[in-house]
Write a protein that holds these residues in place. Structure first.
Motif, PDB file in Angstrom:
ATOM      1  N   SER A  25       0.836  -1.206   0.000  1.00 23.58           N
ATOM      2  CA  SER A  25       0.000   0.000   0.000  1.00 23.58           C
ATOM      3  C   SER A  25       0.868   1.252   0.000  1.00 23.58           C
ATOM      4  O   SER A  25       0.555   2.246  -0.679  1.00 23.58           O
ATOM      5  N   TYR A  26       1.974   1.206   0.754  1.00 24.00           N
ATOM      6  CA  TYR A  26       2.901   2.344   0.761  1.00 24.00           C
ATOM      7  C   TYR A  26       3.529   2.533  -0.619  1.00 24.00           C
ATOM      8  O   TYR A  26       3.596   3.663  -1.138  1.00 24.00           O
ATOM      9  N   ILE A  27       3.976   1.424  -1.231  1.00 23.12           N
ATOM     10  CA  ILE A  27       4.598   1.500  -2.559  1.00 23.12           C
ATOM     11  C   ILE A  27       3.595   2.023  -3.589  1.00 23.12           C
ATOM     12  O   ILE A  27       3.880   2.965  -4.345  1.00 23.12           O
ATOM     13  N   ASN A  28       2.409   1.414  -3.602  1.00 25.06           N
ATOM     14  CA  ASN A  28       1.385   1.832  -4.569  1.00 25.06           C
ATOM     15  C   ASN A  28       0.946   3.269  -4.320  1.00 25.06           C
ATOM     16  O   ASN A  28       0.726   4.039  -5.269  1.00 25.06           O
ATOM     17  N   GLY A  29       0.800   3.636  -3.041  1.00 21.67           N
ATOM     18  CA  GLY A  29       0.412   5.004  -2.701  1.00 21.67           C
ATOM     19  C   GLY A  29       1.440   6.014  -3.172  1.00 21.67           C
ATOM     20  O   GLY A  29       1.090   7.083  -3.707  1.00 21.67           O
ATOM     21  N   THR A  30       2.724   5.680  -3.012  1.00 21.65           N
ATOM     22  CA  THR A  30       3.800   6.564  -3.467  1.00 21.65           C
ATOM     23  C   THR A  30       3.765   6.737  -4.978  1.00 21.65           C
ATOM     24  O   THR A  30       3.916   7.849  -5.508  1.00 21.65           O
ATOM     25  N   ILE A  51      -1.058   3.588 -14.221  1.00 22.13           N
ATOM     26  CA  ILE A  51      -1.613   3.975 -12.916  1.00 22.13           C
ATOM     27  C   ILE A  51      -2.971   3.335 -12.697  1.00 22.13           C
ATOM     28  O   ILE A  51      -3.358   3.022 -11.555  1.00 22.13           O
ATOM     29  N   HIS A  52      -3.701   3.104 -13.784  1.00 21.28           N
ATOM     30  CA  HIS A  52      -4.973   2.376 -13.671  1.00 21.28           C
ATOM     31  C   HIS A  52      -4.730   0.970 -13.144  1.00 21.28           C
ATOM     32  O   HIS A  52      -5.462   0.478 -12.277  1.00 21.28           O
ATOM     33  N   MET A  53      -3.669   0.308 -13.640  1.00 21.80           N
ATOM     34  CA  MET A  53      -3.373  -1.046 -13.178  1.00 21.80           C
ATOM     35  C   MET A  53      -2.904  -1.051 -11.721  1.00 21.80           C
ATOM     36  O   MET A  53      -3.254  -1.952 -10.954  1.00 21.80           O
ATOM     37  N   VAL A  54      -2.128  -0.047 -11.330  1.00 22.69           N
ATOM     38  CA  VAL A  54      -1.668   0.038  -9.943  1.00 22.69           C
ATOM     39  C   VAL A  54      -2.854   0.209  -8.990  1.00 22.69           C
ATOM     40  O   VAL A  54      -2.942  -0.467  -7.959  1.00 22.69           O
ATOM     41  N   ILE A  55      -3.781   1.113  -9.330  1.00 22.47           N
ATOM     42  CA  ILE A  55      -4.969   1.331  -8.495  1.00 22.47           C
ATOM     43  C   ILE A  55      -5.830   0.068  -8.465  1.00 22.47           C
ATOM     44  O   ILE A  55      -6.341  -0.336  -7.410  1.00 22.47           O
ATOM     45  N   ASN A  56      -5.986  -0.563  -9.623  1.00 21.33           N
ATOM     46  CA  ASN A  56      -6.763  -1.797  -9.706  1.00 21.33           C
ATOM     47  C   ASN A  56      -6.158  -2.890  -8.815  1.00 21.33           C
ATOM     48  O   ASN A  56      -6.872  -3.574  -8.073  1.00 21.33           O
ATOM     49  N   ASP A  57      -4.833  -3.046  -8.884  1.00 21.85           N
ATOM     50  CA  ASP A  57      -4.164  -4.063  -8.068  1.00 21.85           C
ATOM     51  C   ASP A  57      -4.274  -3.738  -6.576  1.00 21.85           C
ATOM     52  O   ASP A  57      -4.396  -4.647  -5.741  1.00 21.85           O
ATOM     53  N   PRO A 267       2.117 -11.434  -7.510  1.00 19.95           N
ATOM     54  CA  PRO A 267       2.006 -10.672  -8.763  1.00 19.95           C
ATOM     55  C   PRO A 267       1.803  -9.176  -8.571  1.00 19.95           C
ATOM     56  O   PRO A 267       2.108  -8.388  -9.470  1.00 19.95           O
ATOM     57  N   ARG A 268       1.299  -8.766  -7.390  1.00 17.01           N
ATOM     58  CA  ARG A 268       1.026  -7.346  -7.163  1.00 17.01           C
ATOM     59  C   ARG A 268       2.303  -6.545  -6.948  1.00 17.01           C
ATOM     60  O   ARG A 268       2.278  -5.309  -6.961  1.00 17.01           O
ATOM     61  N   PHE A 269       3.445  -7.242  -6.720  1.00 17.57           N
ATOM     62  CA  PHE A 269       4.720  -6.542  -6.593  1.00 17.57           C
ATOM     63  C   PHE A 269       5.241  -6.080  -7.952  1.00 17.57           C
ATOM     64  O   PHE A 269       6.063  -5.171  -8.024  1.00 17.57           O
ATOM     65  N   LEU A 270       4.793  -6.706  -9.037  1.00 11.74           N
ATOM     66  CA  LEU A 270       5.391  -6.463 -10.342  1.00 11.74           C
ATOM     67  C   LEU A 270       4.996  -5.128 -10.962  1.00 11.74           C
ATOM     68  O   LEU A 270       5.802  -4.493 -11.637  1.00 11.74           O
ATOM     69  N   SER A 271       3.746  -4.705 -10.772  1.00  7.94           N
ATOM     70  CA  SER A 271       3.270  -3.484 -11.429  1.00  7.94           C
ATOM     71  C   SER A 271       4.129  -2.264 -11.091  1.00  7.94           C
ATOM     72  O   SER A 271       4.573  -1.548 -11.998  1.00  7.94           O
ATOM     73  N   PRO A 272       4.409  -1.975  -9.805  1.00  6.85           N
ATOM     74  CA  PRO A 272       5.257  -0.814  -9.505  1.00  6.85           C
ATOM     75  C   PRO A 272       6.680  -0.989 -10.016  1.00  6.85           C
ATOM     76  O   PRO A 272       7.330  -0.012 -10.388  1.00  6.85           O
ATOM     77  N   TYR A 289      10.201  12.935  -5.625  1.00  9.02           N
ATOM     78  CA  TYR A 289       9.191  12.834  -4.560  1.00  9.02           C
ATOM     79  C   TYR A 289       9.847  12.482  -3.239  1.00  9.02           C
ATOM     80  O   TYR A 289       9.571  13.100  -2.198  1.00  9.02           O
ATOM     81  N   PHE A 290      10.739  11.478  -3.255  1.00  6.17           N
ATOM     82  CA  PHE A 290      11.413  11.062  -2.022  1.00  6.17           C
ATOM     83  C   PHE A 290      12.336  12.163  -1.499  1.00  6.17           C
ATOM     84  O   PHE A 290      12.404  12.406  -0.286  1.00  6.17           O
TER      85      PHE A 290
END
Length: 318
Positions: A25-30, A51-57, A267-272, A289-290
Motif C-alpha cells: 500500500s505504501y509503494i502503490n500510494g507513493t 496507474i490504472h493497473m496500480v490502483i486496480n491491483d 504478482p502485485r509486486f510487479l506493477s510498480p 518525490y522522495f
C-alpha cells in the motif's frame, strides 16, 4: 471435519499478510501520488494505463486481504457482503490481464507506428479504453449475481457462509461458464502479447535507429508476459491445490496459505517495478518525490527545534 489453525499459526499468517499489504500500500500510494503530482503523466496513455493497473491491483489486494482476515476473525460472514467482496475481487482480477494487453498494444503502436502514435493513442481514447476494459471485466461475471438472485430465495442472502465463490454462486452452469470465459480471455491476452512482442522484435531488427527504445519495449512486454503467467495461476491453482492435497494430506492449511501468497500477493509486486523502477522518466519523478519528502522532514525538524529553543528562551526571560 473442520480444520482450523492454532491461534499462534493464525496470528502469524495474518501478521504476514497485513504487513505485506502495508508495504504494498505504501509503494502503490507513493506511485499514485507521484503520478497525480506531475502533469507530465496526464496526457501519456502509457502512464495512464499503468496507474490504472496500480490502483486496480491495490483494490484487489485490499479486498482479498480483507476476506483473508475476516475468514479468521468470523469464519462465516453474511452472504450479501460476501457477494460484494467476491465480485470486486473477481472484477479486479480479470481486469489486470486485459490492462496488460492494452499496454502491450500501446507499446507496439509507439515502436512500429511512431508517426501515428500521438494521433491514435490520445488521453481521451485511453480513458475510453479503460471504460471498455471495465466493461469486458465486469460483464461476464455480473451474470453470476443475476443467476443467483433468480435461483436462490431471499433468505439465502441473510445466511452466513465461509466466503468462497463456489459457496455463494452455486449453480454448476456458472462454473462451466467461468472456465469458458477464462480460456477465451487469457488466450486473447496471450496471443496479443506474443503478436506485439514479435512485431517489436522484427521492427528492432529492421531499424538501425531507436533500437534501444525497441529493446526496452520488448523487455517490458516480456515482463507483462511474466505477470500474465502469474495472473493465470489464479485459474489453475484450484486444480494444483487438489493435487497437492493428495500428495500432502496433512498440510491442507499450509498449501492454501502458500497458494494465496503466490497467486494473489506476489504478482502485485510487479506493477510498480515494471514502470515505477524500470522506467527512467517515472523513476526520475519518483526520486524527486522522495527527496522533497526528506527535505520537508528536515525543514520540519529544524523548525521544531527552533520553536523549542524560542520557548526555552521565553521561559528563561530572554
Amino acid at each position: 471435519m473442520l480444520v482450523r489453525d492454532t491461534f499462534t499459526t493464525a496470528f502469524v499468517k495474518n501478521l504476514i499478510v497485513v504487513l505485506v499489504w502495508l508495504i504494498l500500500s505504501y509503494i502503490n500510494g507513493t506511485v499514485v501520488v507521484t503520478f497525480f503530482r506531475h502533469q507530465a503523466f496526464y496526457d501519456d496513455p502509457r502512464y495512464i494505463l499503468f496507474i490504472h493497473m496500480v490502483i486496480n491491483d491495490a483494490i484487489q489486494l485490499t479486498v482479498t486481504i480483507t476476506l483473508f482476515v475476516l475468514s479468521y476473525i468470523f469464519y462465516k460472514i453474511n452472504v450479501s457482503f460476501c457477494c460484494f467482496f467476491i465480485l470486486v475481487a473477481v472484477f479486479t482480477t480479470r481486469n489486470t490481464p486485459v490492462n496488460l494487453a492494452s499496454m502491450a498494444i500501446e507499446r507496439y503502436i509507439a515502436i512500429c507506428n511512431p508517426l501515428r502514435h500521438a494521433q491514435i493513442c490520445t488521453a481521451r481514447r485511453t480513458y475510453i479504453l479503460i471504460g471498455l476494459i471495465w466493461f469486458i471485466s465486469v460483464a461476464p461475471d455480473i451474470t453470476d449475481l443475476f443467476v443467483t438472485l433468480a435461483t436462490e430465495s431471499l433468505s439465502f442472502f441473510h445466511q452466513s457462509v465461509f466466503c468462497l465463490r463456489q459457496n455463494v454462486f452455486k449453480d454448476p452452469v456458472l462454473a462451466y461458464k467461468r472456465q469458458a470465459f477464462d480460456a477465451i480471455y487469457f488466450s486473447c491476452v496471450f496471443l496479443t502479447l506474443v503478436y506485439t512482442y514479435l512485431r517489436i522484435l522484427f521492427a528492432a531488427r529492421a531499424l538501425s535507429t531507436e533500437k534501444t527504445s525497441a529493446q526496452r519495449a520488448r523487455n517490458t512486454i516480456l515482463l507483462h508476459g511474466g505477470q500474465l503467467a502469474m495472473c493465470m495461476l489464479s485459474y489453475v491453482s484450484p486444480s494444483v491445490e487438489v493435487v497437492l492435497r493428495l500428495i500432502f494430506p496433512g498440510r491442507i492449511l499450509e498449501i492454501r496459505f502458500a497458494n494465496y501468497l503466490i497467486v494473489y500477493i506476489l504478482p502485485r509486486f510487479l506493477s510498480p517495478i515494471i514502470y515505477g523502477v524500470r522506467d527512467r522518466k517515472f523513476r526520475r519523478y519518483l526520486r524527486r518525490y522522495f527527496l522533497s519528502n526528506r527535505h520537508w522532514a528536515k525543514t520540519q525538524k529544524v523548525a521544531d527545534q527552533d520553536g523549542g529553543d524560542l520557548r526555552d528562551n521565553e521561559d528563561k526571560g530572554f
